[in-house]
Design an enzyme around this catalytic site. Structure first.
Site, PDB file in Angstrom:
ATOM      1  N   SER A   1       3.438  -4.926  -5.123  1.00 27.85           N
ATOM      2  CA  SER A   1       2.394  -5.438  -6.004  1.00 27.85           C
ATOM      3  C   SER A   1       2.098  -4.398  -7.073  1.00 27.85           C
ATOM      4  O   SER A   1       1.984  -3.211  -6.758  1.00 27.85           O
ATOM      5  CB  SER A   1       1.141  -5.705  -5.165  1.00 27.85           C
ATOM      6  OG  SER A   1       0.104  -6.170  -5.977  1.00 27.85           O
TER       7      SER A   1
ATOM      8  N   GLN B   1       0.806  -1.230   0.000  1.00 23.73           N
ATOM      9  CA  GLN B   1       0.000   0.000   0.000  1.00 23.73           C
ATOM     10  C   GLN B   1       0.834   1.273   0.000  1.00 23.73           C
ATOM     11  O   GLN B   1       0.267   2.362  -0.066  1.00 23.73           O
ATOM     12  CB  GLN B   1      -0.928   0.012   1.233  1.00 23.73           C
ATOM     13  CG  GLN B   1      -1.990  -1.062   1.220  1.00 23.73           C
ATOM     14  CD  GLN B   1      -3.046  -0.858   0.122  1.00 23.73           C
ATOM     15  OE1 GLN B   1      -3.133   0.201  -0.489  1.00 23.73           O
ATOM     16  NE2 GLN B   1      -3.842  -1.881  -0.119  1.00 23.73           N
TER      17      GLN B   1
ATOM     18  N   CYS C   1     -10.903  -8.750   1.642  1.00 16.93           N
ATOM     19  CA  CYS C   1     -10.882 -10.175   2.002  1.00 16.93           C
ATOM     20  C   CYS C   1     -11.563 -10.428   3.340  1.00 16.93           C
ATOM     21  O   CYS C   1     -12.266 -11.402   3.518  1.00 16.93           O
ATOM     22  CB  CYS C   1      -9.464 -10.713   1.992  1.00 16.93           C
ATOM     23  SG  CYS C   1      -8.232  -9.530   2.435  1.00 16.93           S
TER      24      CYS C   1
HETATM   25  C1  LIG Z   1      -0.984  -4.507   2.691  1.00 18.28           C
HETATM   26  C2  LIG Z   1      -1.211  -5.569   1.665  1.00 18.28           C
HETATM   27  N1  LIG Z   1      -0.383  -6.624   1.628  1.00 18.28           N
HETATM   28  C3  LIG Z   1      -0.533  -7.595   0.716  1.00 18.28           C
HETATM   29  C4  LIG Z   1      -1.543  -7.571  -0.205  1.00 18.28           C
HETATM   30  C5  LIG Z   1      -1.665  -8.680  -1.222  1.00 18.28           C
HETATM   31  O1  LIG Z   1      -1.333  -8.166  -2.482  1.00 18.28           O
HETATM   32  P1  LIG Z   1      -1.607  -8.976  -3.843  1.00 18.28           P
HETATM   33  O2  LIG Z   1      -3.019  -8.694  -4.202  1.00 18.28           O
HETATM   34  O3  LIG Z   1      -0.656  -8.372  -4.821  1.00 18.28           O
HETATM   35  O4  LIG Z   1      -1.302 -10.390  -3.590  1.00 18.28           O
HETATM   36  C6  LIG Z   1      -2.438  -6.498  -0.200  1.00 18.28           C
HETATM   37  C7  LIG Z   1      -3.576  -6.460  -1.145  1.00 18.28           C
HETATM   38  O5  LIG Z   1      -4.713  -6.394  -0.765  1.00 18.28           O
HETATM   39  C8  LIG Z   1      -2.262  -5.466   0.755  1.00 18.28           C
HETATM   40  O6  LIG Z   1      -3.099  -4.425   0.810  1.00 18.28           O
END
Ligand SMILES: Cc1ncc(COP(=O)(O)O)c(C=O)c1O
Length: 388
Positions: free
Chosen positions: A200, A180, A329
């Site tokens: 990401s 983020q 999620c």
């Molecule tokens: C803080 C954080 N870590 C990890 C992830 C996981 O990312 P990705 O969707 O690229 O697997 C997210 C995505 O929601 C996130 O907000």
């Protein structure tokens, strides 16, 4: 039938493609798109495109491009960082935080079941960890520290420079989940003493399904591979590289680097405007405040309304607001936010919370329309409740 237009305030879930990303991906797909591991000229061209993307991403975090490992997203990067570091060390003690993303929390659970010791630090009412408690935990023979930079529900920023300094002083590697913060907050892996950084693409306007892990080269950090096969990426993550995805990530990184300095104050001003309008509504309180919250984020709890009804009313009303309650999620699992509960909010407050996350397309008109719709929906639900 196409979905009706919504005011999109859910950039923390995913951001629309940034300018130049689609065309960068298409150039790869529409070209020879050879296997970048092949020695022939088309293969070398594919490898060169990947190198260019690595330069762009590395420039965003102050790293050498060869320190990047391409993955499928932050979830895989985090798995590789945590399982890889613990696997290489043959066990040990991992120190992390209760408000981490499930990609970290669930990986830690798996490691713990396998015999790794895990310390999960709590947070204060503003969502921040106590640095003395962290230092004490590190001193207790820690092998790895894992702290997220910006929280995905609240936008709360952990003090990574201070955390990195504590880790460096005790010689313990620091992993940072930057899903983020990449492209939004300043990141300099060397200055911040970060040994591993998970990233990401889709949070910064790149495509979904591609991420990267920065792995410190000097002093070299040992990691055990989690995906085995053709030995690509120095054996750390086997599998043929997806050139079009990587080119898209590179273009998104270039764009983020070009606009970050101007976007951050613009989004902070819009967020503050939204916060001001929402806090004028009776019973609306902010979760995480002030300088410790990243510019695009606003998280509020609303008294006297049911959380599910509020979210449904907002997301299905007119104009529809694309907002979230907590992380997408957790919302899917129907649980009230563990992040807000860790910050001392009651289950009721944590249950009736809304996350606004702003981005490139957000403007004053969008913010004002969202604030007006929010006020109207809260009033409607309260009137229904008092009539019942
Ligand atoms: C803080 C954080 N870590 C990890 C992830 C996981 O990312 P990705 O969707 O690229 O697997 C997210 C995505 O929601 C996130 O907000």
């Amino acid at each position: 039938m196409s979905a009706p237009a919504a005011i999109y305030l859910d950039h923390a879930a995913t951001a629309p493609l940034a300018p130049g990303v689609g065309s960068a991906m298409w150039r790869v797909l529409d070209g020879a798109d050879a296997n970048p591991s092949s020695a022939h000229a088309p293969g070398r061209a594919a490898a060169a495109a990947i190198d260019a993307a690595a330069e762009a991403l590395a420039a965003l975090i102050g790293a050498p491009p060869e320190a990047l490992v391409w993955t499928s997203g932050a979830t895989e990067s985090i798995n590789l960082a945590l399982k890889g570091a613990v696997g290489f060390a043959g066990g040990g003690h991992v120190v992390s935080v209760v408000t981490e993303h499930h990609a970290t929390l669930d990986t830690l659970d798996v490691l713990e079941r396998g015999g790794t010791r895990v310390t999960r630090l709590g947070v204060d009412g503003e969502g921040r960890i106590d640095l003395e408690a962290l230092d004490a935990a590190i001193a207790d023979e820690a092998t790895l520290v894992s702290v997220m930079h910006v929280n995905n529900e609240t936008g709360v920023i952990q003090d990574i420079p201070a955390i990195g300094a504590l880790c460096a002083a005790r010689g313990v590697p620091l992993h940072v989940d930057a899903a983020q913060s990449l492209g939004r907050e300043r990141i300099d892996v060397a200055a911040m003493n970060i040994a591993l950084l998970s990233m990401s693409a889709h949070k910064i306007g790149g495509p979904k399904g591609i991420g990267a892990l920065y792995v410190r080269r000097r002093p070299r950090l040992g990691l055990a591979a989690q995906i085995h096969g053709g030995g690509q990426q120095g054996g750390l993550r086997s599998g043929t590289l997806a050139g079009h995805q990587i080119a898209g990530f590179g273009a998104a990184a270039d764009h983020a680097r070009a606009v970050r300095e101007a976007e951050q104050p613009r989004l902070a001003a819009l967020r503050d405007r939204l916060a001001q309008r929402l806090s004028a509504i009776d019973g609306v309180t902010r979760n995480g405040s002030g300088a410790h919250v990243a510019a695009p984020f606003l998280n509020v709890s609303v008294a006297g309304v049911h959380g599910d009804a509020l979210l449904t009313g907002l997301t299905e009303g007119v104009p529809a607001l694309a907002v979230a309650s907590g992380a997408a999620c957790s919302a899917a699992k129907g649980q009230s936010s563990y992040v807000l509960r860790a910050m001392g909010r009651s289950p009721r407050e944590a249950g009736a919370s809304v996350r606004f996350s702003l981005g490139a397309a957000t403007d004053v008109a969008a913010v004002d329309a969202a604030a007006a719709r929010f006020a109207e929906e809260v009033a409607r639900l309260r009137a229904l409740a008092s009539a019942a």
